[in-house]
Write a protein that holds these residues in place. Structure first.
Motif, PDB file in Angstrom:
ATOM      1  N   PHE A  17      -3.678  -1.352  -5.766  1.00 57.28           N
ATOM      2  CA  PHE A  17      -2.736  -0.242  -5.780  1.00 57.28           C
ATOM      3  C   PHE A  17      -2.115   0.000  -4.405  1.00 57.28           C
ATOM      4  O   PHE A  17      -1.537   1.054  -4.152  1.00 57.28           O
ATOM      5  CB  PHE A  17      -3.433   1.034  -6.271  1.00 57.28           C
ATOM      6  N   ALA A  18      -2.196  -0.979  -3.533  1.00 58.41           N
ATOM      7  CA  ALA A  18      -1.664  -0.833  -2.178  1.00 58.41           C
ATOM      8  C   ALA A  18      -0.161  -0.554  -2.181  1.00 58.41           C
ATOM      9  O   ALA A  18       0.356   0.119  -1.296  1.00 58.41           O
ATOM     10  CB  ALA A  18      -1.965  -2.075  -1.357  1.00 58.41           C
ATOM     11  N   ASP A  19       0.553  -1.077  -3.174  1.00 57.21           N
ATOM     12  CA  ASP A  19       2.010  -0.887  -3.244  1.00 57.21           C
ATOM     13  C   ASP A  19       2.410   0.252  -4.185  1.00 57.21           C
ATOM     14  O   ASP A  19       3.580   0.398  -4.518  1.00 57.21           O
ATOM     15  CB  ASP A  19       2.688  -2.176  -3.700  1.00 57.21           C
TER      16      ASP A  19
END
Length: 59
Positions: free
Chosen positions: A17-19
């Protein structure tokens, strides 16, 4: 969270979910949120003890 707390844990362990973007940066979601008074409906599973605590705090 661990694999004992949620039966679907394994399904999401490798997701990144980094982006992920906040709702405000996704026009369709921002519009939906605005239509509902900046509140979103969610589904959440909690045990009975936690639910009782939340209900007491709400009053």
């Amino acid at each position: 969270m661990n694999n004992n707390s949620d039966p679907m844990y394994e399904r999401y362990t490798d997701m990144d979910f980094a982006d992920a973007k906040p709702v405000s940066q996704v026009p369709a979601l921002a519009k939906l949120q605005a239509q509902h008074g900046n509140k979103m409906r969610i589904t959440m599973r909690v045990d009975s003890e936690t639910l009782a605590i939340l209900k007491r705090v709400r009053k």
